[in-house]
Write an enzyme that holds these catalytic residues in place. Structure first.
Site, PDB file in Angstrom:
ATOM      1  NE  ARG A 278      -2.236   0.689   3.912  1.00 36.98           N
ATOM      2  CZ  ARG A 278      -1.496   1.306   4.851  1.00 36.98           C
ATOM      3  NH1 ARG A 278      -0.979   2.487   4.619  1.00 36.98           N
ATOM      4  NH2 ARG A 278      -1.272   0.738   6.014  1.00 36.98           N
ATOM      5  CG  HIS A 282      -5.818   2.059   6.854  1.00 40.08           C
ATOM      6  ND1 HIS A 282      -5.891   0.747   6.449  1.00 40.08           N
ATOM      7  CD2 HIS A 282      -7.008   2.351   7.453  1.00 40.08           C
ATOM      8  CE1 HIS A 282      -7.087   0.254   6.797  1.00 40.08           C
ATOM      9  NE2 HIS A 282      -7.770   1.205   7.403  1.00 40.08           N
ATOM     10  CE1 TYR A 291       1.716   2.176   8.624  1.00 40.53           C
ATOM     11  CE2 TYR A 291       0.627   3.884   9.915  1.00 40.53           C
ATOM     12  CZ  TYR A 291       0.684   3.085   8.787  1.00 40.53           C
ATOM     13  OH  TYR A 291      -0.274   3.197   7.824  1.00 40.53           O
TER      14      TYR A 291
END
Ligand SMILES: Cc1ncc(C[n+]2csc(CCOP(=O)(O)OP(=O)(O)O)c2C)c(N)n1
Ligand SMILES: [Mg+2]
Length: 382
Positions: A278, A282, A291
């Site tokens: 990805r 998100h 992260y």
């Protein structure tokens, strides 16, 4: 006295070792076209798949160009306040477009919230695809007419629905296949395991496509599973499995076609893990810099599925500047039309929120319905 006719000789049963080997995925993800656009040599022990025809690869490229432009437009619509939320699938286009190419229009597709591009590539109206994410209605398209379930947000529940629909279609004597997409994180959900087990036991014609994009929001794959590949999750249930380079459209298409043919032949379910990434957050509500490293994203950008197929097609003379420019212009005009159509405010009936979910609504839902009806009445009388 009736004479006994001898039964036809039964083929020798496969040994347990042979049965296990038949279920195993290739040791490395299947790759037909490498990141540099050149034909990839098969890794040792990898199953071989036929390279899709050049016409199919051009079609895949066209769908990816359209899909990426749609994805950029949908992301912009969020910033303009026209969409409530949009989970981007940038970087996952090879998986997204291969689904519609591997399925027949009569087959069933069970998407997640991240699969808008797959829906558009399957031929659904882009505005109808975005209806749910706009918060306008339960689902913008007709699931029965399009053979496409509503985009599923509760993780993994769509896999159970897919197994049930596939089993039902088979009981009615039809050769329909159901394909359910699921993320890497959602393979930890109990529903996924129940669906795979049910499908295996009843030989339901389902293909489970795991889009392993390395993250479940902020949770990396290493904290999700210790399996050597998520494809191994099929074996414990007796389901043949495969892993594929999810950024190689040719390989994803070849493997999915094999999986769909397997399910359609009556041989039962199939599990495919596509390794991808990805590229974006998100959703627009997420900050991925908290992260993951920029270097990791850069490394995956170098494996971009569009650039890879474009380089390949240009290399073998199937695509030139004029062809690429014409596709880019088509994508641009589709994005213009989407933007224009999304400017219209739809007429909403808020009480529909409570319709079509339960045949007999729960007490809580009845209470909520009464509260919303009261609030709407107050607004009107103001
Ligand atoms: C049953 C359930 N639990 C938790 C959530 C909240 N949630 C939404 S998306 C998500 C991460 C899913 O990750 P993955 O399956 O890898 O799919 P991706 O978003 O990466 O495509 C979570 C935990 C949910 N929607 N449903
Ligand atoms: Mg994921």
């Amino acid at each position: 006295m009736p004479t006994r006719t001898s039964a036809p000789p039964t083929p020798p049963a496969a040994s347990p070792a042979d049965r296990l080997t038949a279920l195993l995925p290739s040791p490395e993800p299947v790759c037909l076209i490498g990141p540099d656009g050149a034909l990839a040599p098969a890794a040792p022990g990898t199953r071989t798949y036929p390279m899709p025809a050049t016409a199919d690869l051009l079609d895949a490229y066209r769908r990816m160009v359209m899909g990426r432009r749609f994805d950029v437009q949908a992301s912009a619509l969020v910033r303009q306040g026209r969409l409530a939320v949009y989970p981007s699938s940038r970087g996952q286009e090879a998986c997204q477009i291969a689904i519609g190419m591997a399925l027949r229009p009569t087959d069933w597709f069970f998407p997640t919230y991240r699969d808008c591009v797959a829906l558009v590539a399957r031929g659904l109206d882009p505005v109808q695809v975005l209806t749910l994410l706009r918060g306008d209605w339960h689902c913008g398209y007709d699931p029965a007419a399009t053979r496409t379930a509503p985009q599923c947000t509760p993780l993994a529940t769509q896999t159970v629905h897919a197994a049930g629909v596939a089993h039902g279609e088979r009981l009615q004597g039809r050769d329909t296949v159901a394909l359910a997409v699921i993320g890497d994180g959602a393979t930890s959900e109990g529903d996924f395991h129940e669906a795979v087990n049910f499908a295996a036991v009843f030989r339901a014609p389902v293909v489970f496509l795991v889009q392993n994009n390395r993250y479940a929001i902020s949770v990396p794959l290493s904290r999700q599973s210790a399996a050597p590949s998520l494809a191994y999750k099929g074996i414990g249930y007796g389901v043949p499995s495969e892993q594929v380079d999810g950024n190689d459209a040719a390989a994803v298409l070849a493997v999915l076609r094999h999986a769909v043919a397997h399910a359609r032949s009556g041989a039962g379910p199939y599990l495919v893990e596509a390794h991808t990434y990805r590229i974006e957050a998100h959703t627009n509500a997420d900050d991925p810099t908290r992260y993951r490293d920029a270097a990791e994203v850069e490394a995956w950008l170098a494996r971009d599925p569009l650039t890879r197929l474009e380089t390949h097609l240009r290399g073998n003379g199937a695509l030139d500047d004029a062809g690429a420019e014409s596709l880019a212009a088509q994508a641009e005009s589709a994005a213009d039309e989407l933007r224009r159509r999304m400017l219209d405010d739809p007429a909403l009936a808020p009480m529909d929120l409570f319709a079509h979910v339960y045949a007999r609504p729960t007490t809580q839902l009845e209470e909520q319905r009464a509260r919303v009806a009261g609030e709407l009445a107050t607004e009107v009388s103001r």
